[in-house]
Scaffold this motif. Structure first.
Motif, PDB file in Angstrom:
ATOM      1  N   LEU A  16       0.804  -1.225   0.000  1.00 33.96           N
ATOM      2  CA  LEU A  16       0.000   0.000   0.000  1.00 33.96           C
ATOM      3  C   LEU A  16       0.842   1.284   0.000  1.00 33.96           C
ATOM      4  O   LEU A  16       0.583   2.186  -0.803  1.00 33.96           O
ATOM      5  CB  LEU A  16      -0.959  -0.047   1.187  1.00 33.96           C
ATOM      6  CG  LEU A  16      -2.318   0.596   0.986  1.00 33.96           C
ATOM      7  CD1 LEU A  16      -2.957   0.189  -0.308  1.00 33.96           C
ATOM      8  CD2 LEU A  16      -3.228   0.270   2.147  1.00 33.96           C
ATOM      9  N   LEU A  34       3.452   1.929  -1.283  1.00 36.91           N
ATOM     10  CA  LEU A  34       4.017   2.164  -2.611  1.00 36.91           C
ATOM     11  C   LEU A  34       3.067   2.953  -3.471  1.00 36.91           C
ATOM     12  O   LEU A  34       3.460   3.834  -4.230  1.00 36.91           O
ATOM     13  CB  LEU A  34       4.206   0.824  -3.328  1.00 36.91           C
ATOM     14  CG  LEU A  34       5.417   0.016  -3.022  1.00 36.91           C
ATOM     15  CD1 LEU A  34       5.336  -1.270  -3.808  1.00 36.91           C
ATOM     16  CD2 LEU A  34       6.625   0.813  -3.423  1.00 36.91           C
ATOM     17  N   VAL A  35       1.814   2.548  -3.396  1.00 37.31           N
ATOM     18  CA  VAL A  35       0.821   3.090  -4.308  1.00 37.31           C
ATOM     19  C   VAL A  35       0.326   4.436  -3.820  1.00 37.31           C
ATOM     20  O   VAL A  35      -0.070   5.292  -4.595  1.00 37.31           O
ATOM     21  CB  VAL A  35      -0.358   2.101  -4.416  1.00 37.31           C
ATOM     22  CG1 VAL A  35      -1.274   2.488  -5.538  1.00 37.31           C
ATOM     23  CG2 VAL A  35       0.152   0.705  -4.622  1.00 37.31           C
ATOM     24  N   LEU A  36       0.334   4.599  -2.511  1.00 42.17           N
ATOM     25  CA  LEU A  36      -0.224   5.831  -1.964  1.00 42.17           C
ATOM     26  C   LEU A  36       0.782   6.961  -2.071  1.00 42.17           C
ATOM     27  O   LEU A  36       1.956   6.791  -1.769  1.00 42.17           O
ATOM     28  CB  LEU A  36      -0.589   5.611  -0.494  1.00 42.17           C
ATOM     29  CG  LEU A  36      -1.752   4.659  -0.267  1.00 42.17           C
ATOM     30  CD1 LEU A  36      -1.987   4.521   1.229  1.00 42.17           C
ATOM     31  CD2 LEU A  36      -2.997   5.171  -0.977  1.00 42.17           C
ATOM     32  N   PRO A  37       0.321   8.125  -2.511  1.00 46.16           N
ATOM     33  CA  PRO A  37       1.209   9.291  -2.477  1.00 46.16           C
ATOM     34  C   PRO A  37       1.653   9.546  -1.037  1.00 46.16           C
ATOM     35  O   PRO A  37       0.908   9.255  -0.092  1.00 46.16           O
ATOM     36  CB  PRO A  37       0.318  10.429  -2.965  1.00 46.16           C
ATOM     37  CG  PRO A  37      -0.786   9.777  -3.703  1.00 46.16           C
ATOM     38  CD  PRO A  37      -0.986   8.443  -3.062  1.00 46.16           C
ATOM     39  N   ALA A  88       3.151   2.472  -9.217  1.00 42.65           N
ATOM     40  CA  ALA A  88       2.825   2.969  -7.891  1.00 42.65           C
ATOM     41  C   ALA A  88       3.716   4.126  -7.505  1.00 42.65           C
ATOM     42  O   ALA A  88       3.258   5.131  -6.958  1.00 42.65           O
ATOM     43  CB  ALA A  88       2.987   1.842  -6.889  1.00 42.65           C
ATOM     44  N   ILE A  97       2.586   7.196  -9.163  1.00 38.31           N
ATOM     45  CA  ILE A  97       1.382   7.739  -8.515  1.00 38.31           C
ATOM     46  C   ILE A  97       1.748   8.462  -7.238  1.00 38.31           C
ATOM     47  O   ILE A  97       1.189   9.497  -6.886  1.00 38.31           O
ATOM     48  CB  ILE A  97       0.381   6.596  -8.209  1.00 38.31           C
ATOM     49  CG1 ILE A  97      -0.289   6.134  -9.485  1.00 38.31           C
ATOM     50  CG2 ILE A  97      -0.666   7.067  -7.199  1.00 38.31           C
ATOM     51  CD1 ILE A  97      -1.485   5.247  -9.269  1.00 38.31           C
ATOM     52  N   GLY A  98       2.714   7.902  -6.561  1.00 39.70           N
ATOM     53  CA  GLY A  98       3.090   8.464  -5.269  1.00 39.70           C
ATOM     54  C   GLY A  98       4.076   9.612  -5.378  1.00 39.70           C
ATOM     55  O   GLY A  98       4.486  10.182  -4.373  1.00 39.70           O
ATOM     56  N   SER A 112      -1.199  13.675  -5.547  1.00 41.81           N
ATOM     57  CA  SER A 112      -0.434  13.898  -4.315  1.00 41.81           C
ATOM     58  C   SER A 112      -0.386  15.382  -3.984  1.00 41.81           C
ATOM     59  O   SER A 112      -0.497  15.781  -2.826  1.00 41.81           O
ATOM     60  CB  SER A 112       0.983  13.353  -4.485  1.00 41.81           C
ATOM     61  OG  SER A 112       1.611  13.935  -5.602  1.00 41.81           O
ATOM     62  N   LEU A 152      -4.649  -3.727  -5.632  1.00 38.52           N
ATOM     63  CA  LEU A 152      -3.528  -4.597  -5.248  1.00 38.52           C
ATOM     64  C   LEU A 152      -3.987  -6.011  -4.923  1.00 38.52           C
ATOM     65  O   LEU A 152      -3.295  -6.982  -5.242  1.00 38.52           O
ATOM     66  CB  LEU A 152      -2.805  -4.012  -4.028  1.00 38.52           C
ATOM     67  CG  LEU A 152      -2.010  -2.743  -4.299  1.00 38.52           C
ATOM     68  CD1 LEU A 152      -1.487  -2.167  -2.998  1.00 38.52           C
ATOM     69  CD2 LEU A 152      -0.852  -3.043  -5.239  1.00 38.52           C
TER      70      LEU A 152
END
Ligand SMILES: Nc1ncnc2c1ncn2[C@@H]1O[C@H](COP(=O)(O)OP(=O)(O)OP(=O)(O)O)[C@@H](O)[C@H]1O
Ligand SMILES: Nc1ncnc2c1ncn2[C@@H]1O[C@H](COP(=O)(O)OP(=O)(O)OP(=O)(O)O)[C@@H](O)[C@H]1O
Ligand code: MOO
Ligand SMILES: [Mg+2]
Ligand SMILES: [Mg+2]
Lengths: 227, 353, 232, 353, 227
Positions: free
Chosen positions: A51, A53-56, E156, E159-160, E180, E210
Motif C-alpha cells: 500500500l 508504494l501506491v499511496l502518495p 505505484a 502515482i506516489g 499527491s 492490489l
C-alpha cells in the motif's frame, strides 16, 4: 555547508539508519512468511505491505498527521500517558519512515526468498541445519542480491523521503529537518549556492557509496545465474 | 538393531502405503520401476515429507510416532539426493564441510580430509560447484553426506552419473562404511549389479507398495522373487576363502555345497566373501565335462524350473546353496531336465565377483 | 532554550538577518522554520512545536487565537508589498492594468489557498481584469518562495512576488515594479505567541525586540514597510 | 554423410582438444571417465560453448568454421542434458511441445502425440514438472528433444535415472529413430551394455583427448581398445537370422564363421542382427564338449592373449569374426593356449542379445 | 470530489501509465544487459540507475527545473529546435517521472533476470528458440514475479510522486496537478473533508487494485520456489 545543513545531514543519516535496521528486523520474518505461506491471509498482507508504494506520500502524511497529532488516536493515547506528541518529532518521523519504506524492505526480500529452491533447504536439513541455521546459511547467502537490494532500497528511500516528512515532520532543525527539506528550503530562499552545495554533494556522495556496493554485488553475484 | 517404517501418503494419482521391517545395519537395497515411490520412501525417512499416518523407529530411536515427529535436521541421517543439490554459493570444500561443521566434534567419525579423499575431490576442492561435470557433482554430494557421520545413510541412485571405474572404487567404500560403522545404508538403485554387490537386504517397491522385502540372499535364491525375473538374475552365495594360488591369481572359495575357483580377489585365506553367480554364467551338463576352460564343475540337483519367456530358469541345489542356470528350452528337452534330476553345473571362474 | 519561530516564506531573508542580529552570547538566536503562512498555521493545529508564528496576513493568527491555539494579541510588525517581476524589462515595467495577456508566457504566483501573497496576486489579477485570460498561464508555487524560484530559474517568464524577496541575488538579474496597492488588500506581517510553545518567555522577548527600532531598520532594509503602512 | 568436429578449448585445469571424424548416421557412442569432456563435446556441437578454435560440419552443413558460427537455436539438434532442465513454468505437455511448436510444420516428422506416446508420458501430461520422479523427468526431456525432429541427436546419459525395464523400452526406440530418419545420434553413456546394444561407432574420451574413434565393430573386436579393458568386454558380430525354432523359441543366426543359436529374438528369418557375446560368456575347450547345456560350440583359432589383471583375455578368430573369451591364467596353462592354437569356443545361447 | 480533483486523478493515472510503459520498453533491455554483463562499465551503469533512489526528490527537482528551463541545456536545445519548453508541462513531468522511477523498473527486472538458470536458456536454445524467443518464452514467464513487481512498483511510485512534481510541476490543473499535490493542497488549506475524500478514496482504490494482483501472483507464483 552551514552548521544547519550539517545538522540536517546528521538527522537524515540517523533516520535512514534507524529505519533500515528496525525494518530489517521486522521485515525478515514477514518476508519469509509471505514467501512461503499459501494461506489466503497472505494475499491481504501482501496488498497491505504494498500500500505505501501506491499511496502518495501526502496520503500517508495526512493520515499520520491526524493519527499522531494531538487530536488523533495515537496522539491522545500518548498524551494521556504523559508522553510527548509524535507529530513533528524524530520518533514520529521514524514511524512514518518505517511505514513509508516497508514495501521497499519486504518486497525484494520476499521475492528473493521465494526463488530459493526448496531442494537446497531440504539438503541443508539433512545436513543437520535447523530452520534458523538454514535461513542464515542457505537462504540469506543465496539471496544476497535481494538482501542488499532491500537494504539499499530502504536506506535510500528513507534518505529520499520528502512528502511525508514535509507533512508530519515539519522542518524542525535538529529533529525533523532532513536533507531533502533543507534543499527545498534553500531553493525557496533562492539560495541556489547552498542548494547546489547540498544537492551536488549528495549526488557525488551517493554515487561514491553506490559504486563499491554494486562492484561488490556484481563480482560475487553473477555466478548464481550461471548455476 | 532394526528399522521399522510404516507410512501412508496419498498424492494425485499415487498412493504410498508401506510397512517395512528392515535390519538395523548393512546395505538395504531398494529397487522398483520408475515412479514406484523409492525416492518418496527415503524422503519420508529423512523427515522431508509428511506422511498422513506413519511410524518410524530406527535402531531404538523413535523418529516418527503418531503426532511426535522428529524434524529433519534432528535425524542423524546422511542423504544423497537423486539430483545433487549442491549449495551454489559454496565451494566444493565448503559443501563437504557444511554438515560436518554442524555435528558435535565428538560425534565425528571421519575427518573432512578423509571425506574429501574418499571421493577423490582433492583437486576440485576450491572449485565453484557450477563448474563441475555431472559425475563430479555426484561425488561431492556423496562426500557431503558421508561427512556428517550419519547413523543412517539414505542414498538415492548415488552412482547413476558415474563411470564403471569410479563405481568400482566407490561401491566398496560404501560397503566398508556400512560395515565399519555398523551403519544401515538405504540404497536406491536401478542397477542390479550394484545391488547384488552391496545389498544385505532387499526391498522391491511397485506402485507405492512393497512387493518384496527380505534378506538379499533369500531374495536372490528365490526363482520367483522380482529380482530374478530379468535376464540378469543371479545367485548370491556366502563363502570363505580357503586358499590362494599366487601364480594364476586364483582363489578357492568353499561354501556349503562345495568349492569354487575365483579370480581377482585380494582377500586373504579365511576371509568371508559373497559369490555372485549370474544364471547366464552357469551351464548344465549330464556327464562330467572334460578339457574345458570351465574350472568349476559342481554336482547339483534341479529343484525348480521356471519358464522365462524364451528361456528357462533352472534352480539348482548345490549342497545347502542355491544356484541358477538359464538355459534354452531345447537344452531342457535335450538334457531331460526336471525337478530332482542330477546334473553338473559348470560355473566359469570369470563369472564371480 | 531558543524559541522556534515559524515564519512566512516571504520573511525568510529578513528573519534570518533578524535572528542573526538578535542572537548574542546570552540569548541564543531563535530557530527558524519557513513556509506558506497557511501551511504553518495548519502545522500549529497539528501540534508543531512552534513558539512564535509570523504570518504574511493577519487572518491566520487571529484564527489561531480564536481557536485557542495562540495567545493574544496579534502583533503586526511590518507591511509586505506585492511586486511584478520579470527578466523582460519592458514587461516588468508595464503596470498590471495595461498588460497584454497574449504577450506573456508563464506567470508564477504563490498558492492562493494558503499563501497570502498568492491570494493577493489572484486578487490583483482579478481586479486588473486579467484573471480569465491568464488563469491557464499560471504556475503555482507552494509558497511565495517557490514562486520566486520558478521565475528566477527562468522556467516562468514573470511572477507576482514579495518585495522582501528582492534581496536575493537570484532575482537581481530581473526587473520589477510595484503592484498598485489599490488592486489588493494589504499584507500585514502578523505575529502571535503559540499557546503550547515551551519557550513562551523567550518568544515574547523576541517579539518585543521585533517591534523595536533595530528590527525596524533591518525589516526596512529587506523591503518591508513599517507596520502602520508608511513607505520606506 | 559425415560429421567433422574439431575443437580446442581451455579451462582452468582442463583442456579439450579433439578432432573427430564421425559417420553421418547411426548411433555414435561416447564414453570415457567422469570429467573427460564428454558433456563439453556435446555442448560444443550444440553451439552452447564457445571453442577457442573449432570447425564443425554436419552432413554437409557448416555449423562452425573459423569466425562463422551458427547460433545454437539455428542448429537442427535435439539435446538431452545430463540434468533434465525442464521448464518449471510449463506442464509436461507444454515442455514437450516447446520445441515442436518452433519448427516448421513441414519439418515435423513426429506428432506431439507420438513423442508423448513414445515415452509413455500420457498419464503425466498435465502434471507440473516439479512433481515428477527422477525417471519421469528424464523421459520428459527425451520426448522434448525427439519432438523437434532433429537432424542430429545429442544425448547426455539420457537413461541414467531409468530402471532396466524402461531402458529396454527406450533403447530400441532410439535405435529405430536413428535408423528410420537416417539420423546421427551422439550418445554419451557410462553403461557398456547400452553402448554395445546401440552404438554403430564409438568414441573414447580421456582428459579432453580422443583415445579411440572407430566403428563399433572394430573397437569391440580389438583386444587393445579402451572398451575391452574392463571385466565386461564383449565381441559384437553382425549376423543374419537363418531359421526360427518356434517350439524352443530359438533362432539360428549365421555369421561369417559359423552359426549360433539365439533365444529371445523376434526377428523374422533373413533379418540382419548384431550379436553381442561377452567374453565372460565364452569358455574354451581343446576337445569337443558333450552333454552340455551349451548349444553353441565353434571351432576357433587363438589370435591374441592379453593379461587382464587376474584374467587372460583370449581373442579368437572364428572364420572372419573375432570372439573373446576371458579365462583364468590356470586355464591358459592347462589348455596350453597360445597364438595359433585351435580350440573350441563354447558360447552359451543365453549370452546373446 | 470536485471536478478539479477528478482532473488531478486523470492526470495522475495518465502520468503513471505513460511512465510505466515507456520505462518498461527502455528498462527491459537495460535490465537484461545489467543482469548478464560482466563488464566494468556495468557497475557504473548500475550505480547511475540506483542514483534516483538515493537522491531526495528535491535534488532531482532542483536540477531538472534548471535543466528544463530556458537557461538549462535541455531547455535551450528544445528552444533552438522550435519546440515548446518542457518546464511546467506534462511531457516534462513524464521525463521527470521516468528518471525518478527508473530504478524501480530496472532493479527488480535485473535481479529477476540474473536468477534465471543459464541451463534453461541453453535448453531453450537447443529447442530452436532464438534469443528473443528465449527471452519471451522462458525469461519473462520464469521471472513473472519480478516483472509484476517492476511494473507495479513503477506505476505505484509514479502515482506516489510528490517532491519532484512539487518542484517542477507548477500545480497546473490538467497538466501537472497530480493527486499527491492536490491532497497536500487540501491539507494545507485545512480542507480536511476534501483531503479525506481524495486520500481515503485513493487508499481503498489502491487496496482494491492490489488485492487481485497479489492473489493472481500468489496463486501461480509459489510453485517456482518449490522447483
Ligand atoms: N512433489 C510431488 N508431488 C506430487 N507427486 C509427486 C511428487 N514427486 C513425485 N511424485 C509422484 O509420486 C510417485 C513416486 O515418486 P518417486 O519420486 O518416489 O518415484 P521413484 O520411485 O523415486 O522414481 P524414479 O526411479 O523415477 O526416481 C510418482 O508417480 C511421481 O510422479
Ligand atoms: N562450467 C565449467 N567451468 C569450468 N570447468 C568446467 C565446467 N564444466 C565442467 N568443467 C570441467 O571440465 C571438465 C570436463 O567436463 P565435462 O562436463 O565435459 O565432463 P564429462 O566427461 O561430461 O564428465 P561426467 O561423466 O562426470 O559428466 C571437467 O574437468 C570439469 O571439471
Ligand atoms: O505565506 Mo507567504 O509568504 O505568502 O508564502
Ligand atoms: Mg526417485
Ligand atoms: Mg557430463
Amino acid at each position: 555547508m552551514s552548521p544547519e545543513d550539517w545538522l540536517a545531514l546528521r538527522t537524515t543519516l540517523t533516520l535512514a539508519g534507524v529505519t533500515t535496521v528496525l525494518l530489517f528486523v521486522a521485515g525478515l520474518p514477514l518476508a519469509w512468511w509471505l514467501a512461503r505461506s499459501r494461506s489466503a491471509g497472505a494475499v491481504l498482507v501482501d496488498a497491505l505491505v504494498a500500500l505505501p508504494l501506491v499511496l502518495p506520500p501526502t496520503v500517508l502524511g495526512f493520515y499520520l498527521l491526524l493519527a499522531l497529532g494531538p487530536a488523533g488516536g495515537i496522539g491522545q493515547a500518548l498524551q494521556q500517558l504523559g508522553l510527548p506528541a509524535l507529530a513533528f518529532s524524530f520518533p514520529g518521523l521514524v514511524i512514518a519512515s518505517m511505514l513509508y519504506s516497508l514495501p521497499f524492505m519486504v518486497q525484494p526480500l520476499r521475492d528473493a526468498f521465494a526463488a530459493v529452491p526448496a531442494g537446497l533447504l531440504e539438503a541443508a536439513a539433512t545436513l543437520r541445519a535447523s530452520p534458523w541455521d538454514r535461513f542464515a546459511s542457505v537462504v540469506l547467502p543465496c539471496t544476497r542480491r535481494g538482501v542488499i537490494s532491500a537494504l539499499t532500497l530502504t536506506f535510500a528511500h528513507t534518505i529520499g523521503e520528502f512528502g511525508v516528512v514535509l507533512m508530519v515532520g515539519g522542518n524542525i532543525p535538529g529533529a525533523t529537518r532532513v536533507l531533502s527539506i533543507a534543499i527545498y528550503d534553500h531553493v525557496e530562499a533562492l539560495d541556489y549556492a547552498a542548494a547546489h552545495r547540498l544537492a551536488g554533494g549528495l549526488l557525488l556522495a551517493s554515487l561514491a557509496m553506490l559504486l563499491p556496493i554494486y562492484a561488490l554485488n556484481r563480482r560475487r553475484g553473477l555466478a548464481g545465474g550461471a548455476a | 538393531m532394526s528399522i521399522a517404517a510404516c507410512f501412508r501418503l496419498a498424492r494425485a494419482g499415487f498412493t504410498l502405503d508401506v510397512d517395512l521391517a528392515l535390519p538395523g545395519r548393512g546395505v538395504i537395497g531398494i529397487a522398483g520401476p520408475s515412479g514406484a515411490g523409492k525416492s518418496t520412501v527415503l524422503r519420508l525417512i529423512a523427515g522431508l515429507e509428511q506422511a498422513e499416518a506413519g511410524r518410524l523407529q530406527v535402531n531404538g530411536s523413535r523418529w516418527h510416532d503418531g503426532a511426535t515427529v522428529l524434524p529433519a535436521h534432528a535425524r542423524p541421517v546422511g542423504m544423497v539426493f537423486q539430483d545433487a543439490r549442491l549449495f551454489p554459493h559454496l565451494s566444493v570444500r565448503q559443501n563437504v564441510a557444511y554438515g560436518w561443521q554442524r555435528i558435535h566434534p565428538a560425534a565425528r567419525r571421519v575427518t573432512l580430509a578423509q571425506a574429501i579423499e574418499a571421493f577423490d575431490l582433492g583437486p576440485l576442492c576450491e572449485r565453484d560447484v557450477a563448474r563441475l561435470s555431472g559425475g563430479e557433482r555426484q561425488r561431492v554430494a556423496l562426500a557431503r553426506a558421508v561427512a556428517v557421520s550419519p547413523q543412517l545413510m539414505l542414498l538415492d541412485e548415488p552412482l547413476a552419473a558415474l563411470d564403471a571405474t569410479r563405481k568400482d572404487e566407490i561401491l566398496p567404500y560404501l560397503a566398508r562404511l556400512a560395515r565399519d560403522f555398523a551403519l544401515p545404508v538405504l540404497y536406491v538403485s536401478h542397477a542390479p549389479d550394484e545391488l547384488a554387490q552391496l545389498a544385505d537386504h532387499l526391498v522391491w517397491l511397485q506402485d507405492g507398495r512393497v512387493r518384496a522385502c527380505a534378506p538379499a540372499m533369500q531374495l536372490f535364491a528365490d526363482p520367483d522373487s522380482p529380482f530374478n525375473q530379468r535376464e540378469d538374475c543371479a545367485a548370491v552365495i556366502p563363502a570363505r576363502i580357503a586358499l590362494h594360488d599366487g601364480r594364476d591369481q586364483l582363489s578357492q572359495a568353499v561354501f556349503d555345497g562345495g568349492a569354487l575357483w575365483l579370480a581377482g580377489l585380494r582377500h586373504p585365506p579365511g576371509a568371508a566373501v559373497r559369490l555372485r553367480i549370474a544364471a547366464r554364467d552357469v551351464s548344465l551338463a549330464r556327464g562330467t565335462p572334460t578339457h574345458s576352460s570351465i574350472l568349476n564343475i559342481l554336482p547339483a540337483t534341479v529343484t525348480a524350473l521356471r519358464p522365462h519367456g524364451p528361456w528357462c530358469l533352472v534352480a539348482l541345489a548345490v549342497g545347502a546353496a542355491t544356484l541358477f542356470a538359464r538355459v534354452s528350452h531345447r537344452s531342457v528337452r535335450e538334457l531331460a531336465l526336471g525337478e530332482g534330476v542330477s546334473v553338473y553345473a559348470q560355473v566359469k571362474a570369470a563369472a564371480m565377483s | 532554550q531558543p524559541p522556534t519561530i515559524a515564519a512566512a516564506a516571504n520573511q525568510q531573508a529578513a528573519m534570518q538577518a533578524l535572528a542573526a542580529a538578535y542572537g548574542t552570547r546570552t540569548q541564543p538566536a531563535p530557530r527558524l522554520v519557513f513556509g506558506a503562512s497557511g501551511k504553518l498555521a495548519a502545522q500549529v493545529r497539528s501540534g508543531a512545536p512552534f513558539d512564535l508564528y509570523c504570518a504574511a496576513d493577519g487572518a491566520y493568527p487571529a484564527q489561531l487565537i480564536a481557536d485557542g491555539l495562540a495567545l493574544p494579541p496579534v502583533a503586526v510588525f511590518a507591511q509586505g508589498r506585492l511586486i511584478w517581476w520579470s527578466r523582460d524589462r519592458a514587461l516588468a515595467r508595464t503596470p498590471l492594468a495595461r498588460l497584454d495577456p497574449a504577450a506573456i508566457g508563464r506567470i508564477a504566483i504563490a498558492n492562493p489557498r494558503h499563501a497570502p501573497y498568492g491570494a493577493r496576486a489572484e486578487e490583483a489579477l482579478r481586479r486588473a481584469g486579467l484573471w480569465p485570460a491568464l488563469q491557464s498561464r499560471l504556475v503555482i508555487g507552494e509558497n511565495v518562495g517557490q514562486a520566486a524560484h520558478f521565475a528566477a530559474s527562468g522556467a516562468a517568464d514573470a511572477a507576482l512576488l514579495a518585495r522582501s524577496q528582492l534581496h536575493s541575488a537570484q532575482l537581481a538579474g530581473g526587473h520589477w515594479s510595484e503592484v498598485d496597492p489599490a488592486l489588493h488588500a494589504p499584507l500585514p506581517q502578523a505575529c502571535v505567541v503559540i499557546r503550547a510553545g515551551r519557550a513562551a518567555p523567550q518568544a515574547r522577548a523576541f517579539l518585543a525586540w521585533l517591534q523595536g527600532a533595530q528590527a525596524r531598520r533591518i525589516l526596512a532594509g529587506h523591503g518591508f514597510d513599517a507596520p502602520g503602512g508608511e513607505t520606506r
